[in-house]
Design an enzyme around this catalytic site. Structure first.
Site, PDB file in Angstrom:
ATOM      1  N   GLU A 174      25.048  37.802  66.679  1.00  0.00           N
ATOM      2  CA  GLU A 174      23.623  37.905  67.017  1.00  0.00           C
ATOM      3  C   GLU A 174      22.928  38.829  66.030  1.00  0.00           C
ATOM      4  OE1 GLU A 174      21.757  35.662  68.644  1.00  0.00           O
ATOM      5  OE2 GLU A 174      23.123  35.934  70.324  1.00  0.00           O
ATOM      6  N   HIS A 175      21.741  38.454  65.612  1.00  0.00           N
ATOM      7  CA  HIS A 175      20.962  39.235  64.645  1.00  0.00           C
ATOM      8  C   HIS A 175      21.703  39.420  63.319  1.00  0.00           C
ATOM      9  CE1 HIS A 175      17.291  40.383  66.798  1.00  0.00           C
ATOM     10  NE2 HIS A 175      18.025  40.333  67.880  1.00  0.00           N
ATOM     11  N   GLY A 184      15.654  30.584  75.451  1.00  0.00           N
ATOM     12  CA  GLY A 184      16.592  30.929  74.392  1.00  0.00           C
ATOM     13  C   GLY A 184      17.669  29.879  74.166  1.00  0.00           C
ATOM     14  N   LEU A 185      17.502  28.683  74.755  1.00  0.00           N
ATOM     15  CA  LEU A 185      18.485  27.619  74.521  1.00  0.00           C
ATOM     16  C   LEU A 185      17.966  26.625  73.487  1.00  0.00           C
ATOM     17  CD1 LEU A 185      19.791  26.955  78.124  1.00  0.00           C
ATOM     18  CD2 LEU A 185      20.443  28.698  76.476  1.00  0.00           C
ATOM     19  N   SER A 186      16.874  27.006  72.839  1.00  0.00           N
ATOM     20  CA  SER A 186      16.334  26.240  71.721  1.00  0.00           C
ATOM     21  C   SER A 186      15.812  24.864  72.063  1.00  0.00           C
ATOM     22  CB  SER A 186      17.372  26.119  70.618  1.00  0.00           C
ATOM     23  OG  SER A 186      17.115  27.125  69.712  1.00  0.00           O
ATOM     24  N   SER A 187      14.988  24.818  73.080  1.00  0.00           N
ATOM     25  CA  SER A 187      14.315  23.552  73.375  1.00  0.00           C
ATOM     26  C   SER A 187      13.447  23.164  72.174  1.00  0.00           C
ATOM     27  CB  SER A 187      13.465  23.672  74.638  1.00  0.00           C
ATOM     28  OG  SER A 187      12.416  24.603  74.473  1.00  0.00           O
ATOM     29  N   ASP A 241      19.428  27.504  65.022  1.00  0.00           N
ATOM     30  CA  ASP A 241      19.112  26.652  66.170  1.00  0.00           C
ATOM     31  C   ASP A 241      19.096  25.177  65.780  1.00  0.00           C
ATOM     32  OD1 ASP A 241      18.771  29.090  67.283  1.00  0.00           O
ATOM     33  OD2 ASP A 241      16.601  28.930  67.571  1.00  0.00           O
TER      34      ASP A 241
HETATM   35  P1  ADP Z   1      13.160  27.951  73.217  1.00  0.00           P
HETATM   36  O1  ADP Z   1      13.299  27.246  71.923  1.00  0.00           O
HETATM   37  O2  ADP Z   1      14.043  29.139  73.345  1.00  0.00           O
HETATM   38  O3  ADP Z   1      13.317  27.051  74.408  1.00  0.00           O
HETATM   39  P2  ADP Z   1      10.482  28.311  72.245  1.00  0.00           P
HETATM   40  O4  ADP Z   1       9.387  29.208  72.697  1.00  0.00           O
HETATM   41  O5  ADP Z   1      10.960  28.424  70.864  1.00  0.00           O
HETATM   42  O6  ADP Z   1      11.672  28.530  73.287  1.00  0.00           O
HETATM   43  O7  ADP Z   1      10.060  26.800  72.459  1.00  0.00           O
HETATM   44  C1  ADP Z   1       9.488  26.387  73.676  1.00  0.00           C
HETATM   45  C2  ADP Z   1       8.273  25.492  73.389  1.00  0.00           C
HETATM   46  O8  ADP Z   1       8.737  24.203  72.930  1.00  0.00           O
HETATM   47  C3  ADP Z   1       7.446  25.216  74.609  1.00  0.00           C
HETATM   48  O9  ADP Z   1       6.472  26.219  74.813  1.00  0.00           O
HETATM   49  C4  ADP Z   1       6.813  23.855  74.267  1.00  0.00           C
HETATM   50  O10 ADP Z   1       5.703  24.016  73.407  1.00  0.00           O
HETATM   51  C5  ADP Z   1       7.929  23.177  73.483  1.00  0.00           C
HETATM   52  N1  ADP Z   1       8.759  22.387  74.408  1.00  0.00           N
HETATM   53  C6  ADP Z   1      10.059  22.580  74.689  1.00  0.00           C
HETATM   54  N2  ADP Z   1      10.518  21.686  75.587  1.00  0.00           N
HETATM   55  C7  ADP Z   1       9.470  20.880  75.885  1.00  0.00           C
HETATM   56  C8  ADP Z   1       9.280  19.774  76.774  1.00  0.00           C
HETATM   57  N3  ADP Z   1      10.268  19.325  77.545  1.00  0.00           N
HETATM   58  N4  ADP Z   1       8.059  19.210  76.818  1.00  0.00           N
HETATM   59  C9  ADP Z   1       7.045  19.683  76.057  1.00  0.00           C
HETATM   60  N5  ADP Z   1       7.152  20.724  75.227  1.00  0.00           N
HETATM   61  C10 ADP Z   1       8.346  21.329  75.134  1.00  0.00           C
HETATM   62 MG    MG Z   2      12.841  28.097  69.984  1.00  0.00          MG
END
Ligand code: ADP
Ligand code: MG
Length: 388
Positions: A36-37, A125-128, A173
């Site tokens: 990490e980091h 933090g799971l990189s959506s 990520d």
């Molecule tokens: P993480 O990557 O850790 O989940 P981020 O803040 O980097 O957090 O990314 C989250 C952003 O990605 C959300 O605020 C949204 O803009 C977008 N996002 C993620 N998942 C979805 C989804 N299922 N539908 C629409 N937007 C999404």
């Molecule tokens: Mg992210």
């Protein structure tokens, strides 16, 4: 879970566009076992893709109209392929536009219709975000035969986040989301993008994420300050030891020798970095030997280093790690990700997950009045076309 998601997205697509989608793509979230980091400190990281996905239902059309439907947000966005692409107010759209901006320069595109939905929690933090960018780039690469490599797709995802979203993220990520392999972790050199797969069969153990549900605002400022601190620290070390080029070839003894010159804060930052780089190598070794006791203790050391020396944890994450520290069914735990919130990752004896989740949820609720969320995750393959 995967099938259900695919079904829901396909059905929704049919409702929106009166036809079945031509293709389905799945793009996973990711965890990081350790490291990490250190992505910006010349270290290695050890991420893996997980069985939580953004699912994309996609069809191309003959025109230049493009439609994006965010099922989870009950929102949509349409535009013409020939429009000039610029960041817009709807944040989720920017992940797509940032990718498209780059892909338009790579080949001949046509219009498309997309519906997407996800089982990756947003902002935990799971990189959506990486799953979104890379899944979209992967899908367009397939349907328009752009000939991009997986590495290019990961880099396009990262650049989209830098340029259209405004988050100066590393490459881990996106790389993990695209290159994920079932039951394998990826030892990745973030400088060169050299990588190796290592088998991650935890045998009697499994991974559980505990989501603190907090996100403290000093995440960005904390990150930027840490980057400046380690940069200063490395400069002092290099001045005193000209043979040192990066943190990777710096020893703990060298950090100790310049302790006075570094000053307490920067000394502790550098100590963490040098130790963390070593811990990733030790963790790979422990995994290879199936020494999960060792792996678990390295995870706890990482947490303590992040909390006390690098100072990027927070009360809630410390609480979650302390809550399992002496549990005989938990071999290791640490905060995961940039810090100041998000999830802890735990190596837990199979069969005891529910008991653990129930206990920690109760304790966390009593202390912080926050409902914990827990995710039992498996290591899964990277972004791919879903075979119907
Ligand atoms: P993480 O990557 O850790 O989940 P981020 O803040 O980097 O957090 O990314 C989250 C952003 O990605 C959300 O605020 C949204 O803009 C977008 N996002 C993620 N998942 C979805 C989804 N299922 N539908 C629409 N937007 C999404
Ligand atoms: Mg992210």
């Amino acid at each position: 879970m995967k099938k259900k998601l695919v079904k829901q997205v396909s059905t929704f697509f049919e409702g929106c566009f009166n036809a079945e989608p031509q293709h389905i793509f799945l793009s996973p979230g990711r965890i990081n076992i350790i490291g990490e980091h250190v992505d910006y400190n010349d270290g290695f990281v050890l991420p893996a893709a997980i069985n939580k996905y953004v699912c994309f239902a996609v069809s191309q059309n003959e025109g230049t109209q493009c439609s994006l439907v965010a099922k989870d947000l009950n929102d949509n966005y349409s535009f013409d392929l020939n429009d000039e692409l610029k960041p817009v107010d709807k944040m989720w759209v920017n992940y797509f536009l940032g990718v498209l901006h780059q892909l338009k320069q790579r080949g001949n595109l046509k219009g498309f219709n997309i519906v997407f939905s996800s089982t990756i929690p947003m902002g935990s933090g799971l990189s959506s975000s990486a799953a979104l960018e890379c899944g979209f780039a992967y899908a367009l690469n397939e349907i328009f035969e752009l000939g991009l490599t997986k590495e290019e797709i990961a880099l396009i995802g990262q650049k989209s986040e830098h340029t259209f979203v405004g988050v100066n993220c590393g490459i881990m990520d996106q790389f993990a989301s695209v290159f994920g392999k079932k039951n394998c972790v990826i030892k990745l050199d973030c400088n060169t993008l050299d990588y190796e797969y290592h088998k991650a069969d935890f045998k009697d153990y499994t991974l559980v994420l505990l989501d603190s549900k907090v996100k403290h605002t000093h995440l960005t400022s904390g990150y930027n300050v840490r980057r400046q601190e380690v940069e200063k620290g490395l400069a002092v070390i290099k001045e005193n030891f000209p043979e040192v080029k990066t943190f990777r070839d710096c020893t703990e003894a060298q950090v100790e020798q310049v302790k006075q010159k570094l000053g307490d804060t920067i000394y502790r930052r550098c100590l963490f970095v040098v130790r963390e780089i070593q811990r990733v190598l030790d963790a790979v070794d422990a995994l290879e030997k199936s020494d999960f006791v060792k792996l678990g203790s390295l995870m706890l050391e990482t947490h303590d280093g992040l909390s006390q020396n690098y100072e990027v944890s927070c009360e809630e994450l410390d609480f979650l790690v302390d809550a399992v520290r002496n549990d005989k069914n938990v071999l290791g735990a640490r905060m995961m990700g940039g810090g100041f919130g998000g999830c802890s990752i735990n190596l837990v004896k199979k069969g005891t997950e529910d008991e653990l989740i129930e206990r920690v949820s109760r304790e966390y609720k009593a202390k912080y009045h926050i409902a914990l969320e827990a995710y039992k995750v498996k290591i899964a393959k990277g972004t791919s076309l879903y075979k119907k």
